[in-house]
Structures are given as C-alpha cells and as structure tokens.
Motif scaffolding. Structure first.
Motif, short mmCIF file in Angstrom:
data_model
loop_
_atom_site.label_atom_id
_atom_site.label_comp_id
_atom_site.label_asym_id
_atom_site.label_seq_id
_atom_site.Cartn_x
_atom_site.Cartn_y
_atom_site.Cartn_z
N SER A 1 0.84 -1.21 0.00
CA SER A 1 0.00 0.00 0.00
C SER A 1 0.87 1.26 0.00
O SER A 1 0.54 2.25 -0.64
N GLU A 2 2.02 1.20 0.70
CA GLU A 2 2.94 2.35 0.70
C GLU A 2 3.56 2.54 -0.69
O GLU A 2 3.70 3.68 -1.15
N ILE A 3 3.89 1.44 -1.34
CA ILE A 3 4.47 1.54 -2.68
C ILE A 3 3.44 2.08 -3.67
O ILE A 3 3.75 2.91 -4.52
N ASN A 4 2.18 1.64 -3.55
CA ASN A 4 1.12 2.16 -4.40
C ASN A 4 0.94 3.66 -4.22
O ASN A 4 0.70 4.40 -5.17
N LYS A 5 1.05 4.12 -2.97
CA LYS A 5 0.93 5.55 -2.68
C LYS A 5 2.08 6.33 -3.32
O LYS A 5 1.87 7.39 -3.92
N LEU A 6 3.30 5.78 -3.21
CA LEU A 6 4.45 6.42 -3.84
C LEU A 6 4.30 6.46 -5.36
O LEU A 6 4.66 7.44 -6.01
N LEU A 7 3.74 5.39 -5.93
CA LEU A 7 3.52 5.33 -7.37
C LEU A 7 2.54 6.41 -7.81
O LEU A 7 2.76 7.11 -8.80
N GLU A 8 1.47 6.56 -7.06
CA GLU A 8 0.48 7.60 -7.36
C GLU A 8 1.13 8.98 -7.33
O GLU A 8 0.94 9.80 -8.23
N ASP A 9 1.95 9.24 -6.29
CA ASP A 9 2.62 10.53 -6.16
C ASP A 9 3.61 10.77 -7.31
O ASP A 9 3.70 11.86 -7.86
N ALA A 10 4.37 9.72 -7.66
CA ALA A 10 5.38 9.85 -8.72
C ALA A 10 4.73 10.20 -10.05
O ALA A 10 5.23 11.05 -10.79
N VAL A 11 3.61 9.55 -10.37
CA VAL A 11 2.94 9.83 -11.65
C VAL A 11 2.34 11.23 -11.62
O VAL A 11 2.43 11.97 -12.60
N ARG A 12 1.74 11.61 -10.48
CA ARG A 12 1.16 12.95 -10.38
C ARG A 12 2.24 14.03 -10.56
O ARG A 12 2.02 15.06 -11.18
N GLU A 13 3.45 13.76 -10.02
CA GLU A 13 4.55 14.73 -10.13
C GLU A 13 5.35 14.55 -11.42
O GLU A 13 6.37 15.20 -11.62
N GLU A 14 4.89 13.61 -12.28
CA GLU A 14 5.53 13.33 -13.58
C GLU A 14 6.97 12.88 -13.42
O GLU A 14 7.83 13.15 -14.26
N ASP A 15 7.27 12.17 -12.32
CA ASP A 15 8.59 11.57 -12.12
C ASP A 15 8.49 10.12 -12.60
O ASP A 15 8.33 9.18 -11.82
N PHE A 16 8.56 9.94 -13.92
CA PHE A 16 8.25 8.65 -14.52
C PHE A 16 9.36 7.62 -14.30
O PHE A 16 9.11 6.43 -14.36
N ASP A 17 10.58 8.09 -14.07
CA ASP A 17 11.66 7.14 -13.78
C ASP A 17 11.39 6.45 -12.44
O ASP A 17 11.51 5.23 -12.32
N ALA A 18 11.02 7.23 -11.43
CA ALA A 18 10.70 6.65 -10.12
C ALA A 18 9.46 5.76 -10.22
O ALA A 18 9.41 4.68 -9.63
N ALA A 19 8.48 6.22 -10.99
CA ALA A 19 7.25 5.44 -11.16
C ALA A 19 7.53 4.08 -11.79
O ALA A 19 6.95 3.06 -11.40
N LEU A 20 8.45 4.06 -12.75
CA LEU A 20 8.79 2.80 -13.41
C LEU A 20 9.44 1.83 -12.43
O LEU A 20 9.13 0.64 -12.41
N GLU A 21 10.33 2.34 -11.56
CA GLU A 21 10.97 1.49 -10.55
C GLU A 21 9.94 0.94 -9.56
O GLU A 21 10.00 -0.22 -9.18
N LEU A 22 9.00 1.78 -9.17
CA LEU A 22 7.96 1.34 -8.24
C LEU A 22 7.06 0.29 -8.89
O LEU A 22 6.68 -0.71 -8.25
N GLN A 23 6.73 0.50 -10.18
CA GLN A 23 5.90 -0.46 -10.90
C GLN A 23 6.62 -1.81 -11.00
O GLN A 23 6.00 -2.86 -10.86
#
Length: 198
Positions: A165-187
């Motif tokens: 659930s914490e990783i999902n929250k970070l993923l949501e934040d990363a995509v909202r902030e358009e930090d797609f590199d971090a989002a890809l690592e979280l995914q």
C-alpha cells in the motif's frame, strides 16, 4: 500481431536524469502509460511537430528527413515500438511508396520515430509485451487510504521495507509529479511482488 495504439500524453523534464526528458505515451483503451526517456533535441522536435502553427526559421533534422520522404514519394504509415531490452526501446518506422505501394521498414530510435510520426500524423503502436514490461497503470481505487500524512520516501534499495500500500501511494505521487523514472521502478517492484504471490 495485435498492436496497441498509443497517444502522446505529454513531455516533461526528467527529474532523475539531467538534460533528459520523459515522453509519456498512453494506451487509450487501458490508460496504461509508457514513459520513455528522450534527449533535449528530440523533446524539442516532438513538441514543435505537435505544434503545427510554429515553424522554426531553419528546418530541424526531422523536418529535413520528412521533406525527403515526401519528395521521394513515400508516406509514413506507422511507428511500432516493438521491444524493450535493458530499459532501451526499439522501434520501426513504416513507410509506403505512393505509386507502387512498396513498403519500407526502417529501424529507428523511439524518440526519432515519434518525432517523425507527429509530422505525418501517423499512428504509434506497441506490443502487449512492451506495455506489460514498461507500462505504468495507476489504479487509484486500489491505493490504500491507511497511509498517514508522513509518507515514506522512495530511495533506491529500500523498497523491500515498504508495504504494497505504501508503494502504491508512492507510485500515485510519482505519476502525479511526472517523475516517470521513479514510477517505473515502483511499478517493477509491484510486479516483482505479484510474481512471488503467483
């Protein structure tokens, strides 16, 4: 092969790679997003290609090649992002001769392929496998509401200590902030955990 059509959702400055940009493509039917890191010149060229009313005083490389394609009596019919290997996307540009209908397929960097596609209003496709490997899907209804205001910070190597659930929250934040590199690592971490469950 069953190709998935992508649309361009935008270009943003990459927060993790200096001087790089993230091109965000999206599969219309599933809303899966495909972030691709591109260079400054390619980002500028794609942006100018999308803005049909803006013409630089001298032709860019993609404008020059587009003019050559038209002069040679070809049309650009589609771009296919067909593979990803070690984070690098592989693409083909498909051309067709207007007279004899002969088809021509050229290997290209994805950023160049997209820059050409926007100049010809040509469709961009990818495969199910590429979407599965590199796509990001935000399922907001699955994000746990239990995460407190003190949100965890995603640093490389410490994802194993976080709950799903914490990783999902970070993923949501990363995509909202358009930090797609971090989002890809979280995914990737989410997919890795899902494979373990299977």
């Amino acid at each position: 092969m069953d190709y998935k059509r992508l649309i361009i959702r935008g270009i943003s400055y990459s927060q993790t790679q200096s001087g790089a940009y993230a091109l965000l493509l999206e599969h219309e039917e599933t809303n899966v997003k495909l972030p691709i890191v591109i260079g400054n010149f390619e980002a500028q060229s794609i942006s100018l290609g999308l803005e049909k009313d803006i013409h630089p005083p001298r032709p860019l490389t993609h404008d020059l090649f587009s003019k050559f394609v038209i002069t040679a009596n070809y049309e650009l019919t589609s771009v296919i992002i067909y593979q990803i290997v070690d984070g690098v996307f592989f693409s083909n540009i498909n051309f067709k001769n207007k007279e004899n209908k002969e088809e021509l397929i050229m290997d290209a960097r994805t950023s160049d392929a997209v820059a050409m596609a926007v100049r010809f209003d040509a469709p961009i496709y990818t495969t199910h496998q590429v979407l599965n490997e590199a796509g990001i899907l935000l399922e907001l209804e699955d994000v746990s509401k239990e995460v407190e205001m003190d949100e965890p910070v995603a640093n490389e190597g410490d994802l194993s200590t976080l709950s799903i659930s914490e990783i999902n929250k970070l993923l949501e934040d990363a995509v909202r902030e358009e930090d797609f590199d971090a989002a890809l690592e979280l995914q990737k971490e989410i997919k890795r955990r899902n494979k373990k469950i299977e």
